[in-house]
Design a protein around this motif. Structure first.
Motif, PDB file in Angstrom:
ATOM      1  N   ARG A  64      -5.889   7.159  -8.827  1.00  0.00           N
ATOM      2  CA  ARG A  64      -5.745   7.365  -7.260  1.00  0.00           C
ATOM      3  C   ARG A  64      -5.517   6.145  -6.578  1.00  0.00           C
ATOM      4  N   PRO A  65      -4.835   6.229  -5.509  1.00  0.00           N
ATOM      5  CA  PRO A  65      -4.497   4.810  -4.696  1.00  0.00           C
ATOM      6  C   PRO A  65      -5.791   4.322  -4.247  1.00  0.00           C
ATOM      7  N   TYR A  66      -6.809   5.202  -3.880  1.00  0.00           N
ATOM      8  CA  TYR A  66      -8.120   4.585  -3.516  1.00  0.00           C
ATOM      9  C   TYR A  66      -8.797   3.524  -4.506  1.00  0.00           C
ATOM     10  N   ASP A  67      -8.387   3.835  -6.020  1.00  0.00           N
ATOM     11  CA  ASP A  67      -8.805   2.965  -6.878  1.00  0.00           C
ATOM     12  C   ASP A  67      -8.475   1.676  -6.782  1.00  0.00           C
ATOM     13  N   LEU A  68      -7.488   1.205  -5.959  1.00  0.00           N
ATOM     14  CA  LEU A  68      -7.076  -0.113  -5.801  1.00  0.00           C
ATOM     15  C   LEU A  68      -8.188  -0.776  -5.067  1.00  0.00           C
ATOM     16  N   ARG A  69      -8.826  -0.152  -4.023  1.00  0.00           N
ATOM     17  CA  ARG A  69      -9.805  -0.611  -3.341  1.00  0.00           C
ATOM     18  C   ARG A  69     -11.119  -0.865  -4.295  1.00  0.00           C
ATOM     19  N   HIS A  70     -11.267   0.119  -4.898  1.00  0.00           N
ATOM     20  CA  HIS A  70     -12.484  -0.255  -6.170  1.00  0.00           C
ATOM     21  C   HIS A  70     -11.961  -1.484  -6.819  1.00  0.00           C
ATOM     22  N   SER A  71     -10.706  -1.423  -7.414  1.00  0.00           N
ATOM     23  CA  SER A  71     -10.455  -2.688  -8.285  1.00  0.00           C
ATOM     24  C   SER A  71     -10.620  -4.056  -7.512  1.00  0.00           C
ATOM     25  N   ALA A  72     -10.163  -4.004  -6.177  1.00  0.00           N
ATOM     26  CA  ALA A  72     -10.344  -5.136  -5.279  1.00  0.00           C
ATOM     27  C   ALA A  72     -11.628  -5.463  -5.407  1.00  0.00           C
ATOM     28  N   LEU A  73     -12.448  -4.952  -4.664  1.00  0.00           N
ATOM     29  CA  LEU A  73     -13.980  -5.023  -4.754  1.00  0.00           C
ATOM     30  C   LEU A  73     -14.636  -5.554  -6.051  1.00  0.00           C
ATOM     31  N   SER A  74     -14.214  -5.105  -7.101  1.00  0.00           N
ATOM     32  CA  SER A  74     -14.910  -5.335  -8.316  1.00  0.00           C
ATOM     33  C   SER A  74     -14.422  -6.809  -8.829  1.00  0.00           C
ATOM     34  N   THR A  75     -13.155  -7.061  -8.253  1.00  0.00           N
ATOM     35  CA  THR A  75     -12.378  -8.190  -8.679  1.00  0.00           C
ATOM     36  C   THR A  75     -13.269  -9.422  -8.036  1.00  0.00           C
ATOM     37  N   TRP A  76     -13.246  -9.451  -6.552  1.00  0.00           N
ATOM     38  CA  TRP A  76     -14.032 -10.307  -5.989  1.00  0.00           C
ATOM     39  C   TRP A  76     -15.555 -10.596  -6.216  1.00  0.00           C
ATOM     40  N   LEU A  77     -16.205  -9.587  -6.760  1.00  0.00           N
ATOM     41  CA  LEU A  77     -17.477  -9.749  -7.370  1.00  0.00           C
ATOM     42  C   LEU A  77     -17.534 -10.553  -8.854  1.00  0.00           C
ATOM     43  N   ASN A  78     -16.561 -10.215  -9.513  1.00  0.00           N
ATOM     44  CA  ASN A  78     -16.454 -10.720 -10.901  1.00  0.00           C
ATOM     45  C   ASN A  78     -15.980 -12.327 -10.609  1.00  0.00           C
ATOM     46  N   ALA A  79     -15.175 -12.577  -9.538  1.00  0.00           N
ATOM     47  CA  ALA A  79     -15.121 -13.884  -9.159  1.00  0.00           C
ATOM     48  C   ALA A  79     -15.997 -14.936  -8.739  1.00  0.00           C
ATOM     49  N   GLY A  80     -17.177 -14.218  -8.480  1.00  0.00           N
ATOM     50  CA  GLY A  80     -18.284 -14.764  -8.066  1.00  0.00           C
ATOM     51  C   GLY A  80     -18.557 -15.141  -6.663  1.00  0.00           C
ATOM     52  N   VAL A  81     -17.825 -14.307  -5.841  1.00  0.00           N
ATOM     53  CA  VAL A  81     -17.801 -14.195  -4.215  1.00  0.00           C
ATOM     54  C   VAL A  81     -19.249 -13.491  -3.785  1.00  0.00           C
ATOM     55  N   ASP A  82     -19.943 -14.166  -2.911  1.00  0.00           N
ATOM     56  CA  ASP A  82     -21.112 -13.724  -2.548  1.00  0.00           C
ATOM     57  C   ASP A  82     -21.011 -12.231  -2.055  1.00  0.00           C
ATOM     58  N   PRO A  83     -21.883 -11.480  -2.545  1.00  0.00           N
ATOM     59  CA  PRO A  83     -21.945 -10.131  -2.257  1.00  0.00           C
ATOM     60  C   PRO A  83     -21.959  -9.746  -0.757  1.00  0.00           C
ATOM     61  N   THR A  84     -22.580 -10.432   0.032  1.00  0.00           N
ATOM     62  CA  THR A  84     -22.566 -10.427   1.563  1.00  0.00           C
ATOM     63  C   THR A  84     -21.195 -10.626   2.065  1.00  0.00           C
ATOM     64  N   GLU A  85     -20.479 -11.546   1.566  1.00  0.00           N
ATOM     65  CA  GLU A  85     -18.970 -11.684   2.014  1.00  0.00           C
ATOM     66  C   GLU A  85     -18.184 -10.726   1.641  1.00  0.00           C
ATOM     67  N   VAL A  86     -18.358 -10.279   0.384  1.00  0.00           N
ATOM     68  CA  VAL A  86     -17.596  -9.041  -0.058  1.00  0.00           C
ATOM     69  C   VAL A  86     -17.793  -7.884   0.762  1.00  0.00           C
ATOM     70  N   ALA A  87     -19.312  -7.576   1.071  1.00  0.00           N
ATOM     71  CA  ALA A  87     -19.456  -6.337   1.919  1.00  0.00           C
ATOM     72  C   ALA A  87     -18.844  -6.412   3.196  1.00  0.00           C
ATOM     73  N   GLU A  88     -18.877  -7.697   3.852  1.00  0.00           N
ATOM     74  CA  GLU A  88     -18.304  -7.866   5.177  1.00  0.00           C
ATOM     75  C   GLU A  88     -17.096  -7.585   5.307  1.00  0.00           C
ATOM     76  N   ARG A  89     -16.153  -8.095   4.259  1.00  0.00           N
ATOM     77  CA  ARG A  89     -14.618  -8.024   4.264  1.00  0.00           C
ATOM     78  C   ARG A  89     -14.311  -6.482   3.997  1.00  0.00           C
ATOM     79  N   ALA A  90     -15.192  -5.811   3.255  1.00  0.00           N
ATOM     80  CA  ALA A  90     -14.991  -4.474   2.833  1.00  0.00           C
ATOM     81  C   ALA A  90     -15.266  -3.316   3.695  1.00  0.00           C
ATOM     82  N   GLY A  91     -16.249  -3.761   4.672  1.00  0.00           N
ATOM     83  CA  GLY A  91     -16.721  -2.986   5.599  1.00  0.00           C
ATOM     84  C   GLY A  91     -17.846  -1.922   5.080  1.00  0.00           C
ATOM     85  N   ASN A  92     -18.692  -2.703   4.114  1.00  0.00           N
ATOM     86  CA  ASN A  92     -19.726  -1.726   3.377  1.00  0.00           C
ATOM     87  C   ASN A  92     -21.062  -2.359   3.748  1.00  0.00           C
TER      88      ASN A  92
END
Length: 458
Positions: A398-426
């Motif tokens: 589904r198109p929404y899976d692109l968002r799932h892939s993005a957030l998983s990629t950022w986390l795998n890249a070692g980005v701080d979860p707080t920063e990822v959550a802020e960018r994603a609005g979660n």
């Protein structure tokens, strides 16, 4: 006025609407009173109660025809009548998608409460009548509705059990269990069950406020709730190479000149490279963006345009116009845009321009892009961009899976979860519970690293 001038007659059989009934007759101060019962036994019971009251010296009311011990109480509020009242209270202030959720939940509860007796409409007919006509405003009494729906709604209104029945734990448990199922009897998704239960709890809170219950009857039942946060299926998460191939494939959908896919490529890219929700990507506009020729850009997200449906929105349009999900109406979420996304968006603007209101992405007529439209385009792009063995898999289904892939990629890249959550609005809690998934094929990299380490000690 009260009187002891009472004469009680016998029971006689009558026919009413083609059915046999039994009528009890008596007079109070010379005025004849009668009541009918379905069986002779019930009629005899009523006559016996009247005689006992008379022999006890009770005074009969000249208006109602009954002694105080037998005063007929007005019928209690039924579930269906209450559901209609609750709907009228919530509807004006509810967002379109929440209206849909209210409608779905009230339909499910009403079907579960309807008695299994002769004449009960089929489940599908009841579903259509309740979803399409009963639990909408204007209501079924305020507009013309198809005759087949009218028959079902009238049956439901006549046969609905009292609202008070929901205070019985066995009844409440049956209702909650029914919310776990879809119309076809299959188990509903946990998120769906959670949404429907939330509406039921809210409705019964309202009933408690009205004095119908001492406390919310849902609380009296020990019932296992679905998981509050549902983890993303790791099989849907695409790795960067797969995502890039899929985004490139979008441009091949619909031919070059019609550009059905090309004009939406940037929208899908926003979901992947910036982690946007589809409704956010649909509503993003040029005045809210900083798109430099080089380097990172920025989108100040504050508006979403989710597809809701004409019958749910206040304007009668297909799309709602609202703020960010789970945020105050005027809240803005600054979202960094990587250089590759900035380049894609600049190219889209140079090629197609913007809509009249500044939106970057629009359909061939300049209108809002509907969820059915971009879902079809994405489905065709998967056929072009994935090998045959993955086309039939859940990967980026589904198109929404692109968002799932993005957030998983950022986390795998070692980005701080707080920063990822802020960018994603979660929230960080939701982020880690839902999106901390390995990328597709990432285990191969991990296996290789483990293998290399083991070989060092061989």
């Amino acid at each position: 006025m009260k009187t002891t001038d009472v004469r009680i007659w016998g029971v006689r059989a009558k026919q009413r609407q083609g059915k046999d009934t039994f009528e009890v007759r008596w007079t109070v101060a010379g005025r004849e009173v009668s009541r009918s019962r379905r069986t002779k036994g019930l009629a005899d019971k009523l006559r016996a109660q009247l005689i006992m009251a008379q022999e006890a010296g009770e005074q009969f009311d000249t208006e109602t025809g009954f002694p105080p011990s037998m005063e007929e109480k007005p019928p209690g509020l039924t579930w269906y009548a209450f559901a209609q009242e609750y709907l009228r209270m919530k509807w004006p202030h509810a967002a379109p998608n929440y209206r849909d959720e209210i409608n779905e939940a009230l339909t499910g509860v009403t079907k579960a409460l309807m008695p299994k007796r002769p004449g009960r409409p089929a489940d599908m007919a009841m579903q259509r009548a309740l979803r399409d006509w009963a639990f909408l405003l204007p209501g079924p009494e305020e507009r013309d509705i198809p005759p087949e729906a009218r028959v079902v709604i009238d049956w439901v209104a006549k046969n609905s059990p009292p609202l008070a029945d929901l205070a019985k734990p066995a009844v409440m448990r049956d209702v909650l269990d029914a919310l776990r199922l879809k119309l076809d009897g299959e188990a509903a998704a946990g998120e769906t069950v959670k949404r429907k239960r939330k509406v039921l709890v809210n409705a019964l809170n309202y009933a408690t406020e009205r004095g119908e219950f001492d406390e919310n009857p849902v609380n009296a039942v020990s019932w296992q709730k679905p998981s509050r946060i549902v983890a993303v299926d790791p099989r849907v998460v695409a790795n960067p190479k797969q995502a890039s191939n899929l985004l490139g494939s979008v441009s091949y959908v619909g031919g070059y000149h019609r550009a059905r896919g090309r004009r939406l490529m940037g929208m899908f890219a926003g979901m992947y490279y910036a982690g946007m929700r589809p409704a956010e990507a649909v509503g993003v506009a040029l005045p809210d963006c900083y798109l430099p020729k080089e380097g990172w850009g920025m989108a100040n997200l504050h508006r979403t345009r989710p597809t809701a449906g004409k019958k749910w929105t206040k304007t009668g349009e297909v799309h709602d116009d609202r703020g960010l999900k789970n945020r105050e109406p005027e809240e803005v979420r600054p979202t960094p845009l990587p250089p590759i996304l900035v380049a894609i968006w600049r190219d889209s603007i140079d090629t197609f321009g913007t809509a009249d209101d500044g939106r970057l992405f629009f359909n061939e007529r300049g209108g809002l892009v509907g969820s059915s439209t971009y879902s079809r385009v994405w489905g065709e792009a998967r056929e072009f961009g994935l090998p045959p063995e993955l086309v039939k898999s859940p990967l980026a289904d589904r198109p929404y899976d692109l968002r799932h892939s993005a957030l998983s990629t950022w986390l795998n890249a070692g980005v701080d979860p707080t920063e990822v959550a802020e960018r994603a609005g979660n929230t960080v809690e939701v982020l880690l519970a839902r999106y901390a998934k390995c990328l597709h094929g990432r285990h191969v990299v991990a296996n290789k690293r483990i293998e290399d380490l083991l070989l060092e000690y061989a």
